[in-house]
Structure formats: C-alpha cells, structure tokens
Design a protein around this motif. Structure first.
Motif, PDB file in Angstrom:
ATOM      1  N   ARG A   4       1.108  -0.927  -0.214  1.00 49.38           N
ATOM      2  CA  ARG A   4      -0.105   0.107   0.175  1.00 49.38           C
ATOM      3  C   ARG A   4       1.058   1.113   0.107  1.00 49.38           C
ATOM      4  NH1 ARG A   4      -0.528   2.190   5.546  1.00 49.38           N
ATOM      5  NH2 ARG A   4       0.268   0.975   6.871  1.00 49.38           N
ATOM      6  N   VAL A   7       1.561   2.349  -3.527  1.00 54.60           N
ATOM      7  CA  VAL A   7      -0.032   2.577  -4.459  1.00 54.60           C
ATOM      8  C   VAL A   7       0.679   4.349  -4.521  1.00 54.60           C
ATOM      9  CG1 VAL A   7      -2.044   3.292  -4.500  1.00 54.60           C
ATOM     10  CG2 VAL A   7      -1.346   1.736  -3.100  1.00 54.60           C
ATOM     11  N   PHE A  26      -2.916   4.998   3.061  1.00 53.86           N
ATOM     12  CA  PHE A  26      -1.987   5.019   1.618  1.00 53.86           C
ATOM     13  C   PHE A  26      -1.593   6.723   1.696  1.00 53.86           C
ATOM     14  CE2 PHE A  26      -5.409   2.368   0.505  1.00 53.86           C
ATOM     15  CZ  PHE A  26      -4.955   1.287  -0.084  1.00 53.86           C
ATOM     16  N   THR A  29      -0.121   8.636  -1.505  1.00 53.60           N
ATOM     17  CA  THR A  29      -0.533   9.085  -3.190  1.00 53.60           C
ATOM     18  C   THR A  29      -1.900  10.523  -3.092  1.00 53.60           C
ATOM     19  OG1 THR A  29      -2.577   8.766  -1.321  1.00 53.60           O
ATOM     20  CG2 THR A  29      -1.719   6.215  -2.638  1.00 53.60           C
TER      21      THR A  29
END
Length: 51
Positions: A4, A7, A26, A29
């Motif tokens: 994760r 990401v 996350f 991101t």
C-alpha cells in the motif's frame, strides 16, 4: 515495504469520508476526483454545444 505504500494514485469521488481513510492507509498517494473531472468536462461540452 508494504504494498500500500507503493500506491501513488487513487481514483475517488468527492465523498469526504474517503479523505481521512486514504491519508491514513495510503500516505504516498495523490487523489484524483473522477466525478469532479467528468462533470467539468461535460459542462464544457454542453457550453460548446449551446453556443
């Protein structure tokens, strides 16, 4: 390294509840608000047609 953390982009709608969840789960991101972008594009097309 957790998957994760790798990401980089997440596609969401404008629901505020997603913001804290994404930020926590996350952290690396950037959010992309698909509905907002679709609405803006649709509005642009409508305005061109109406002219």
């Amino acid at each position: 390294m957790l998957i994760r953390l790798g990401v980089h982009y997440i596609v969401t709608d404008m629901n505020v509840a997603y913001y804290s969840l994404i930020k926590e789960c996350f952290p690396n991101t950037k959010r992309f608000h698909i509905v907002q972008h679709l609405n803006r594009a649709f509005d642009g097309v409508c305005k061109q047609i109406m002219k």
